[in-house]
Design a protein around this motif. Structure first.
Motif, short mmCIF file in Angstrom:
data_model
loop_
_atom_site.label_atom_id
_atom_site.label_comp_id
_atom_site.label_asym_id
_atom_site.label_seq_id
_atom_site.Cartn_x
_atom_site.Cartn_y
_atom_site.Cartn_z
N ASN A 265 0.75 -1.01 0.00
CA ASN A 265 0.02 -0.03 -0.06
C ASN A 265 0.81 1.32 0.07
OD1 ASN A 265 -2.05 -1.70 0.41
ND2 ASN A 265 -2.47 -1.26 2.70
N ASP A 266 0.26 2.27 -0.65
CA ASP A 266 1.17 3.63 -0.71
C ASP A 266 1.08 4.28 0.80
OD1 ASP A 266 2.13 3.41 -3.22
OD2 ASP A 266 0.42 4.29 -4.20
N ASP A 267 -0.15 4.12 1.21
CA ASP A 267 -0.26 4.57 2.60
C ASP A 267 -0.89 3.67 3.49
OD1 ASP A 267 -0.98 6.18 4.71
OD2 ASP A 267 -2.60 7.36 3.75
N TYR A 268 -0.21 3.44 4.64
CA TYR A 268 -0.74 2.26 5.78
C TYR A 268 -1.54 3.26 6.74
CZ TYR A 268 2.01 -1.07 3.43
OH TYR A 268 2.40 -1.96 2.40
N LEU A 269 -1.99 4.45 6.81
CA LEU A 269 -2.88 5.29 7.42
C LEU A 269 -1.94 5.54 8.74
CD1 LEU A 269 -6.08 3.65 7.31
CD2 LEU A 269 -5.38 5.70 5.82
N GLU A 270 -2.16 5.44 9.96
CA GLU A 270 -1.29 5.73 11.23
C GLU A 270 -0.39 4.51 11.47
OE1 GLU A 270 -4.85 3.18 12.77
OE2 GLU A 270 -4.91 4.81 11.24
N THR A 271 -0.01 3.81 10.45
CA THR A 271 0.88 2.88 10.54
C THR A 271 1.90 2.88 9.73
OG1 THR A 271 0.12 0.99 9.59
CG2 THR A 271 -0.91 1.28 11.52
N SER A 272 3.23 2.27 9.87
CA SER A 272 4.16 2.04 8.93
C SER A 272 4.24 0.79 8.10
CB SER A 272 5.71 2.49 9.34
OG SER A 272 5.94 1.57 10.55
N GLY A 273 2.94 0.19 8.33
CA GLY A 273 2.88 -1.12 7.46
C GLY A 273 3.39 -2.41 8.16
N PRO A 274 3.34 -3.35 7.27
CA PRO A 274 3.51 -4.45 7.81
C PRO A 274 4.79 -4.99 8.58
CG PRO A 274 3.75 -4.85 5.59
CD PRO A 274 3.25 -3.58 5.73
N GLN A 275 4.69 -5.63 9.63
CA GLN A 275 5.98 -6.18 10.47
C GLN A 275 5.93 -7.35 10.74
OE1 GLN A 275 8.50 -3.68 11.50
NE2 GLN A 275 7.41 -2.41 10.32
N LEU A 276 6.68 -8.42 10.16
CA LEU A 276 6.75 -9.74 10.50
C LEU A 276 7.38 -10.29 11.53
CD1 LEU A 276 6.49 -11.14 6.84
CD2 LEU A 276 4.60 -11.20 8.42
N VAL A 277 6.91 -11.00 12.34
CA VAL A 277 7.73 -11.67 13.74
C VAL A 277 7.77 -13.03 13.58
CG1 VAL A 277 7.64 -11.54 16.15
CG2 VAL A 277 7.27 -9.61 14.95
N SER A 278 8.70 -13.92 13.76
CA SER A 278 8.99 -15.21 13.73
C SER A 278 8.48 -15.55 15.17
CB SER A 278 10.32 -15.61 13.21
OG SER A 278 10.29 -15.21 11.97
#
Length: 158
Positions: free
Chosen positions: A111-124
């Motif tokens: 997404n160009d904009d993730y609104l109030e977030t900075s987007g996906p973060q994956l955690v193992s």
């Protein structure tokens, strides 16, 4: 069974995994997400790392709100969605209830904009003593998360 405890901010929390006692006034969702054998979080601009979630918009079902919030905050497309339970936060100024869902994600869009977030973060894996990790949101630091993950594990959802 309804659990009672205080959250990271000292607010009283009521938590239940019993569908029959679900309150009618749920206007927020919180979605525990799994993508390619990892946990899919988002990084909120003020709170830090947390699972996606937010307010239910007018005319939306809880499930539609989950799909929208996950997509807006991470770009994740929900494949399967399972209701887990609900919790009520009794704050100093207001109280509100959130429905808790578990989602498997089958694809990710950028997404160009993730609104109030900075987007996906994956955690193992979860860090030990998550409540001492500054990068994680206070939402991830009370008993709601470990009790919800217990339900996910017991139901063999992943």
């Amino acid at each position: 069974m309804t659990y009672q405890f205080k959250d990271w901010n000292g607010c009283k929390i009521y938590l239940s995994f019993n569908r029959e006692d679900k309150p009618q006034d749920i206007h927020h969702v919180w979605v525990i997400c799994r993508y390619q054998e990892q946990w899919l979080l988002t990084k909120h601009s003020q709170r830090g790392l947390e699972f996606p979630g937010g307010k239910v918009e007018k005319g939306e079902t809880l499930e539609e709100a989950c799909q929208r919030e996950v997509y807006e905050e991470t770009g994740g497309k929900v494949k399967e969605l399972t209701y887990l339970g609900w919790y009520r936060v009794c704050g100093k100024k207001e109280s509100f209830s959130k429905a808790i869902f578990y989602a498997t994600i089958d694809a990710m869009d950028h997404n160009d904009d993730y609104l109030e977030t900075s987007g996906p973060q994956l955690v193992s894996e979860w860090p030990s003593q998550i409540n001492q990790q500054k990068e994680y949101s206070f939402i991830m630091k009370d008993k709601v998360l470990p009790l919800s993950l217990s339900v996910v594990k017991n139901r063999q959802l992943y």
